[in-house]
Design an enzyme around this catalytic site. Structure first.
Site, PDB file in Angstrom:
ATOM      1  N   THR A  85       0.826  -1.212   0.000  1.00  0.00           N
ATOM      2  CA  THR A  85       0.000   0.000   0.000  1.00  0.00           C
ATOM      3  C   THR A  85       0.857   1.257   0.000  1.00  0.00           C
ATOM      4  O   THR A  85       0.385   2.327  -0.378  1.00  0.00           O
ATOM      5  CB  THR A  85      -0.915   0.030   1.233  1.00  0.00           C
ATOM      6  OG1 THR A  85      -0.119  -0.216   2.409  1.00  0.00           O
ATOM      7  CG2 THR A  85      -2.002  -1.025   1.143  1.00  0.00           C
ATOM      8  N   ASP A  86       2.131   1.134   0.399  1.00  0.00           N
ATOM      9  CA  ASP A  86       2.932   2.353   0.587  1.00  0.00           C
ATOM     10  C   ASP A  86       3.177   3.085  -0.723  1.00  0.00           C
ATOM     11  O   ASP A  86       2.983   4.301  -0.810  1.00  0.00           O
ATOM     12  CB  ASP A  86       4.240   2.050   1.329  1.00  0.00           C
ATOM     13  CG  ASP A  86       5.114   1.001   0.681  1.00  0.00           C
ATOM     14  OD1 ASP A  86       4.646   0.296  -0.236  1.00  0.00           O
ATOM     15  OD2 ASP A  86       6.289   0.882   1.094  1.00  0.00           O
ATOM     16  N   SER A 124      31.805  -4.652   5.836  1.00  0.00           N
ATOM     17  CA  SER A 124      30.750  -5.291   6.615  1.00  0.00           C
ATOM     18  C   SER A 124      31.170  -6.685   7.020  1.00  0.00           C
ATOM     19  O   SER A 124      32.111  -7.259   6.458  1.00  0.00           O
ATOM     20  CB  SER A 124      29.445  -5.360   5.807  1.00  0.00           C
ATOM     21  OG  SER A 124      29.521  -6.394   4.846  1.00  0.00           O
ATOM     22  N   GLY A 140      16.837 -11.184   3.809  1.00  0.00           N
ATOM     23  CA  GLY A 140      15.943 -11.940   2.943  1.00  0.00           C
ATOM     24  C   GLY A 140      14.706 -12.470   3.625  1.00  0.00           C
ATOM     25  O   GLY A 140      13.952 -13.237   3.023  1.00  0.00           O
ATOM     26  N   ALA A 141      14.459 -12.067   4.864  1.00  0.00           N
ATOM     27  CA  ALA A 141      13.318 -12.590   5.616  1.00  0.00           C
ATOM     28  C   ALA A 141      12.110 -11.664   5.576  1.00  0.00           C
ATOM     29  O   ALA A 141      11.089 -11.948   6.197  1.00  0.00           O
ATOM     30  CB  ALA A 141      13.720 -12.843   7.068  1.00  0.00           C
ATOM     31  N   GLU A 189      17.408   3.506  -1.946  1.00  0.00           N
ATOM     32  CA  GLU A 189      16.970   2.171  -2.362  1.00  0.00           C
ATOM     33  C   GLU A 189      16.400   2.196  -3.780  1.00  0.00           C
ATOM     34  O   GLU A 189      16.627   1.281  -4.566  1.00  0.00           O
ATOM     35  CB  GLU A 189      15.950   1.622  -1.371  1.00  0.00           C
ATOM     36  CG  GLU A 189      15.650   0.157  -1.581  1.00  0.00           C
ATOM     37  CD  GLU A 189      15.457  -0.620  -0.295  1.00  0.00           C
ATOM     38  OE1 GLU A 189      15.048  -1.779  -0.410  1.00  0.00           O
ATOM     39  OE2 GLU A 189      15.725  -0.107   0.789  1.00  0.00           O
ATOM     40  N   ASP A 231       9.413   1.170   5.115  1.00  0.00           N
ATOM     41  CA  ASP A 231      10.448   0.501   5.894  1.00  0.00           C
ATOM     42  C   ASP A 231      11.347   1.503   6.612  1.00  0.00           C
ATOM     43  O   ASP A 231      11.654   1.358   7.793  1.00  0.00           O
ATOM     44  CB  ASP A 231      11.291  -0.395   4.987  1.00  0.00           C
ATOM     45  CG  ASP A 231      10.483  -1.529   4.380  1.00  0.00           C
ATOM     46  OD1 ASP A 231       9.354  -1.769   4.842  1.00  0.00           O
ATOM     47  OD2 ASP A 231      10.978  -2.160   3.439  1.00  0.00           O
ATOM     48  N   TYR A 283       8.168  -7.875  -7.698  1.00  0.00           N
ATOM     49  CA  TYR A 283       7.811  -6.643  -7.009  1.00  0.00           C
ATOM     50  C   TYR A 283       7.545  -5.541  -8.026  1.00  0.00           C
ATOM     51  O   TYR A 283       6.545  -4.826  -7.958  1.00  0.00           O
ATOM     52  CB  TYR A 283       8.949  -6.242  -6.054  1.00  0.00           C
ATOM     53  CG  TYR A 283       8.598  -5.129  -5.087  1.00  0.00           C
ATOM     54  CD1 TYR A 283       8.308  -5.413  -3.758  1.00  0.00           C
ATOM     55  CD2 TYR A 283       8.576  -3.803  -5.494  1.00  0.00           C
ATOM     56  CE1 TYR A 283       8.004  -4.402  -2.858  1.00  0.00           C
ATOM     57  CE2 TYR A 283       8.267  -2.784  -4.607  1.00  0.00           C
ATOM     58  CZ  TYR A 283       7.984  -3.085  -3.294  1.00  0.00           C
ATOM     59  OH  TYR A 283       7.688  -2.077  -2.419  1.00  0.00           O
TER      60      TYR A 283
END
Length: 386
Positions: A37-38, A69, A126-127, A164, A176, A228
């Site tokens: 919905t975002d 990282s 990935g979750a 992103e 997010d 997506y």
């Protein structure tokens, strides 16, 4: 000092040969309800979780940015004067994309004070718990401090989204990053994705004797690819045909008209978004009027809509939801962008272990990879740690 925090500091020192000056963290998030919905300018209700990404940083005296990282062996280096959205890739596109995006909000050029940065996290990748926004939010706070750009948290959420979208190449909305930056303890962030107005909504899970169980199917997904983007394109096509700016403007009352105007697939995509927006509003109202133990049916209806109308579930997610409900969860749904990732189950505390065991048994019986399950707690948003 937590293991993740101390491991970040020691990882920084090992990678760069000197100690970090400061440490920041950003949480992952669970979206309680309001999926896809975002970017349709609708409503969402996520909450920050007690799994965090830590960013250690030390300023440099030159214009070089070095990022490393714990989940990649390489250290990526770039002169900030040369930083563009199109010349970063891989995991480093998240922190370097944020650096570039801050420049877009502060006059169009990236500040050139360099830094060494190191990322470590216990947010599962990935979750569907937005490990990406956790990196972006922690990095955004760190660079906002380093460069003294004085951007507020709502603007930093937009920074993360721009990074992103343009640097990573994932056409995600702003949910997010907003959850990661605006979250509070035992509360959700009720976000209007058109106005970006955000309201903190008490969830009351603990006093209601409820826990949120995450069942990570370990089916990995990637937002920058296929499914997506095609769902977003369907939503945009539906809005154009219906003559509205975004599907936010199509109410439940227009669905019969929409069925006549759209092909079947586009209609079902539209129906999911329109009904999901309403479910978010209904969930907020129910939390206020009746409490957390009354929202279970809304969570289940959300999953059914994502499974049947938006078609972003997978068999493992469906089985996670079914097994959780069968073991006593009050409500369950997949969470995140879909095509893998995790389901969440709102569960009485005394049924948590039964729900986790039921998922493990069900996956074994179906010859699926064993899931990883754990509880999460609605927690505070991104912050400086020292």
């Amino acid at each position: 000092m937590t293991d993740v925090r101390s491991d970040t500091l020691s990882g920084f020192a090992e990678r760069y040969g000197h100690t970090a000056l400061s440490l920041w963290s950003g949480p992952g998030r669970v979206n309680l309800i309001g999926e896809h919905t975002d970017y349709n300018e609708g409503f969402v209700l996520p909450f920050a979780i007690d799994r965090r990404t830590f960013v250690a940083m030390r300023p440099r005296q030159d214009s070089l940015a070095r990022v490393g990282s714990s989940f990649a062996p390489e250290t990526v280096e770039i002169d900030l004067a040369d930083l563009r959205a199109e010349n970063v890739d891989g995991w480093s596109a998240y922190p370097l994309g944020v650096a570039w995006a801050i420049g877009q909000f502060t006059g169009g050029s990236v500040p050139t004070r360099g830094f060494d940065l190191y990322v470590h996290s216990d947010v599962p990748v990935g979750a569907g718990l937005s490990s990406s926004a956790a990196i972006e939010s922690a990095t955004a706070l760190a660079l906002n401090d380093l460069w003294e750009t004085d951007l507020d948290r709502r603007t930093l959420a937009r920074v993360g989204q721009l990074a992103e979208n343009k640097a990573v190449g994932a056409p995600t909305g702003i949910m997010d990053q907003s959850a990661s930056l605006l979250g509070e303890t035992d509360a959700g962030v009720f976000l209007d994705c058109r106005s970006l107005d955000a309201e903190v909504i008490g969830l009351g899970f603990e006093p209601a004797g409820l826990a949120v169980v995450v069942i990570d199917t370990r089916v990995s997904h990637a937002h920058a690819t296929g499914g997506y983007a095609s769902r977003r394109a369907s939503c945009e096509a539906g809005a154009r045909t219906l003559g509205v700016e975004a599907l936010r403007d199509v109410g439940i009352a227009r669905l019969d008209e929409a069925r006549e105007m759209l092909d079947d697939e586009t209609f079902r995509r539209v129906r999911h978004v329109v009904t999901e927006d309403q479910r978010v509003l209904d969930t907020v109202r129910t939390l206020r009027e009746k409490g957390a133990d009354a929202i279970g049916e809304l969570l289940v209806a959300s999953h059914v809509s994502m499974r049947d109308d938006f078609e972003i579930s997978v068999p493992e997610l469906d089985l996670a939801v079914e097994s959780a409900l069968g073991a006593g969860a009050m409500g369950a749904r997949m969470t995140g962008g879909g095509f893998g990732g995790a389901a969440i189950a709102l569960t009485p505390i005394d049924r948590v272990e039964a729900v986790r065991a039921a998922a493990t048994r069900a996956f074994a019986d179906a010859s699926f990879r064993e899931p990883i399950s754990f509880t999460v707690v609605p927690s505070a948003g991104a912050r400086r740690e020292d």
